[in-house]
Design an enzyme around this catalytic site. Structure first.
Site, PDB file in Angstrom:
ATOM      1  N   GLY A   1       0.825  -1.202   0.000  1.00  0.00           N
ATOM      2  CA  GLY A   1       0.000   0.000   0.000  1.00  0.00           C
ATOM      3  C   GLY A   1       0.860   1.252   0.000  1.00  0.00           C
ATOM      4  O   GLY A   1       1.935   1.293  -0.600  1.00  0.00           O
ATOM      5  N   SER A   2       0.407   2.259   0.723  1.00  0.00           N
ATOM      6  CA  SER A   2       1.081   3.559   0.660  1.00  0.00           C
ATOM      7  C   SER A   2       2.485   3.552   1.239  1.00  0.00           C
ATOM      8  O   SER A   2       3.281   4.444   0.937  1.00  0.00           O
ATOM      9  CB  SER A   2       0.226   4.623   1.356  1.00  0.00           C
ATOM     10  OG  SER A   2      -0.963   4.857   0.616  1.00  0.00           O
ATOM     11  N   THR A   3       2.822   2.553   2.079  1.00  0.00           N
ATOM     12  CA  THR A   3       4.212   2.491   2.547  1.00  0.00           C
ATOM     13  C   THR A   3       5.149   2.209   1.374  1.00  0.00           C
ATOM     14  O   THR A   3       6.338   2.518   1.433  1.00  0.00           O
ATOM     15  CB  THR A   3       4.393   1.412   3.629  1.00  0.00           C
ATOM     16  OG1 THR A   3       4.072   0.129   3.082  1.00  0.00           O
ATOM     17  CG2 THR A   3       3.512   1.692   4.839  1.00  0.00           C
ATOM     18  N   GLY A   4       4.610   1.623   0.299  1.00  0.00           N
ATOM     19  CA  GLY A   4       5.420   1.346  -0.884  1.00  0.00           C
ATOM     20  C   GLY A   4       5.712   2.569  -1.731  1.00  0.00           C
ATOM     21  O   GLY A   4       6.538   2.513  -2.652  1.00  0.00           O
ATOM     22  N   LYS A   5       5.045   3.698  -1.436  1.00  0.00           N
ATOM     23  CA  LYS A   5       5.287   4.919  -2.213  1.00  0.00           C
ATOM     24  C   LYS A   5       6.717   5.433  -2.054  1.00  0.00           C
ATOM     25  O   LYS A   5       7.208   6.198  -2.894  1.00  0.00           O
ATOM     26  CB  LYS A   5       4.303   6.006  -1.793  1.00  0.00           C
ATOM     27  CG  LYS A   5       2.860   5.700  -2.194  1.00  0.00           C
ATOM     28  CD  LYS A   5       1.872   6.706  -1.628  1.00  0.00           C
ATOM     29  CE  LYS A   5       0.439   6.362  -2.034  1.00  0.00           C
ATOM     30  NZ  LYS A   5      -0.568   7.230  -1.402  1.00  0.00           N
TER      31      LYS A   5
END
Length: 562
Positions: A285-289
């Site tokens: 999710g957004s931690t992968g950004k």
């Protein structure tokens, strides 16, 4: 008459000469052989300790007593002591030593079974007494009882052994060959009652103990992580969760699941006694950004202050992307896009790179391959080859969808940023201690530069804005600068949602990387709400335990808007 006496005397003398001179040595050797006893001596199984020497697993020598019921009647008893023959006599001798009822033990000795246990876990002193009795049909077997003095602490890391001391799960299984000792023998000359004759014949081969392993985990931080994730799962109504605590150079300080097995009594939990932090996968999710931002900065398509106009909806061809909440068009910098966790803004950043470039950086940060951590059951996660990406996956991966990884992989991404762009694969074994006490550290895994130090430092500063001016305010730790990112994503194991927060501290001199993942929380699906406070709690404890110096200089942050 005199002749007869002379002849008789000569016969006796001849027999004496034959016994003492001719056959004497052979008879003596035969008699000694009849008095020789041999027992197997096991080499102790090596210990498992934490990084500071706290014992997590050790072995205690014990003995099992078994009988061949068919041979028990051969015992002739002892007239001198008034001990009767057969099962009654054997029971009379053994019952006091084993703290058993004479009548019940006598009944257990009668039958046709050639192998039956009558006592297990007998202490060495008692076992030796029984072995020295040389009772017909009674066997003394040395076993090694494995004990785990801290109960369930790190149970899903350590695993457990079977009753024979063979590793069945966790590190006990994967390191079984190194931990297992080599058996030896003890040969001695016994007297009439079975006791070792002082000064008598003794020989044998020494047993060799197994190697002991020292882990990188800290028992105190492991305890805190396990306690924190268990409380978080209960408070949020989540179906499960993990916490990973590691150093920026890859040493695992804690690997916690919400429900760990007690190796002393694994019971029904035995089948699931593998750390889900290395085996279960979920979309970052957004931690992968953070990977998208690092790749974009490294390739020079953006700077931390590049300006974007960001709407809550973005349409590319037939694909529509939305932010988590409706909003007007925002004037955000690259830093602002990361701080507010905008999906549409992240896609705009990613559009400036090719799909192949994004794929290569995902691979460089470790997605799609095992980390190499010395734990059984590790998953490589999911990262399809770029040739298989469809029109939506091309953009989904930019904000952490369409791929999956483990909690350890996710933590390793942030460790790479904290370590100046150098990726050091995670490890959980610090080294080995030989039976003679010699310490041998394990070789450090090969490291490599994923992005430049300049890019890593820029991303680190951008991540500080997530806490100071974005979605991760609840992750703050008083006295320390924090860098991190919130995330909400799909849980591939359950089809539900995972909420996460991953970050490191102090941001100006990273000592710990902490990843918190909660699966299917009911109170909120947002990592900034349910995972960030847990991160703050565990990080604060870890920094104190490691005596980390508080941040001395305030952060100089990039602007988030224009």
């Amino acid at each position: 008459m005199a002749t007869i006496l002379l002849v008789t005397l000569m016969v006796f003398v001849g027999q004496l000469v034959r016994v003492q001179v001719v056959a004497g040595p052979a008879l003596a050797e035969e008699a000694q052989a009849a008095r020789i006893s041999s027992i197997t001596v096991l080499g102790a199984r090596g210990q498992i300790t934490d990084a500071t020497g706290v014992v997590l697993a050790s072995s205690v020598p014990q003995y099992d007593i078994s009988v061949n019921q068919l041979l028990i009647p051969a015992y002739k008893g002892s007239e001198a002591d008034g001990v009767p023959p057969g099962a009654a006599g054997v029971a009379e001798l053994l019952a006091p030593l084993l703290d058993l009822d004479v009548a019940e033990l006598g009944g257990a000795l009668v039958g046709t079974r050639q192998y039956k246990y009558i006592a297990k876990g007998v202490e060495p002193r008692i076992a030796r007494q029984i072995a020295q009795m040389r009772l017909s049909g009674v066997n003394v077997e040395q076993v090694s009882a494995r004990v785990y003095p801290n109960g369930s602490l790190a149970g899903d890391i350590i695993g457990f052994t079977n009753s024979r001391g063979v590793g069945l799960q966790g590190l006990e299984s994967s390191l079984n060959a190194e931990l297992t000792g080599t058996p030896g023998t003890e040969v001695y000359e016994r007297g009439g009652t079975g006791q070792a004759i002082p000064g008598g014949y003794r020989s044998g081969e020494r047993a060799v103990d197994g190697r002991s392993v020292r882990l990188t985990i800290r028992a105190d931080i492991q305890w805190k992580a396990e306690d924190a994730i268990a409380q978080a799962v209960e408070a949020s109504g989540a179906s499960g969760g993990q916490i990973v605590v590691m150093s920026r150079t890859g040493e695992i300080l804690a690997l916690a699941d919400d429900d760990t097995v007690d190796p002393n009594a694994p019971g029904a939990g035995a089948a699931g006694a593998l750390s889900s932090a290395v085996s279960d996968v979920f979309e970052p999710g957004s931690t992968g950004k953070v990977v998208t931002m690092a790749a974009a900065l490294e390739t020079g398509v953006v700077t931390p202050t590049t300006q974007f106009q960001v709407a809550d909806t973005l349409t590319i061809g037939s694909q529509v992307f939305k932010d988590a909440h409706p909003h007007d068009v925002l004037r955000l910098t690259t830093t602002g896009i990361l701080a507010t966790s905008s999906n549409t803004g992240t896609v705009q950043v990613g559009q400036r790179m090719s799909a192949q470039t994004q794929y290569e950086y995902l691979r460089r940060f470790g997605f799609g391959s095992k980390t190499g951590i010395e734990m059984p059951g590790e998953s490589a996660g999911i990262l399809h080859d770029v040739a298989r990406w469809d029109g939506r996956t091309r953009y989904n991966v930019l904000f952490g969808q369409g791929l999956a990884g483990t909690a350890v992989q996710a933590a390793s991404v942030y460790a790479t940023i904290a370590n100046g762009g150098v990726r050091v694969p995670p490890r959980i074994i610090a080294g080995w201690i030989e039976p003679d006490g010699t310490w041998t550290p394990t070789p450090r895994p090969e490291s490599f530069q994923v992005v430049s130090e300049q890019t890593a430092n820029q991303v680190r500063t951008m991540l500080e804005s997530v806490i100071d001016d974005g979605t991760g305010g609840a992750a703050a730790v008083p006295g320390y600068r924090i860098a991190g990112k919130t995330g909400t994503s799909q849980d591939l194991a359950t089809g539900g949602v995972s909420a996460s927060f991953i970050g490191f501290a102090p941001a100006d001199d990273p000592q710990v990387i902490v990843a918190v993942v909660l699966h299917n929380p009911k109170t909120s699906i947002y990592g900034g709400v349910v995972a960030a406070p847990v991160f703050s709690d565990v990080t604060a404890y870890s920094l104190t335990a490691l005596h980390a110096v508080p941040s001395g200089v305030p952060a100089t942050l990039f602007p988030t808007s224009w």
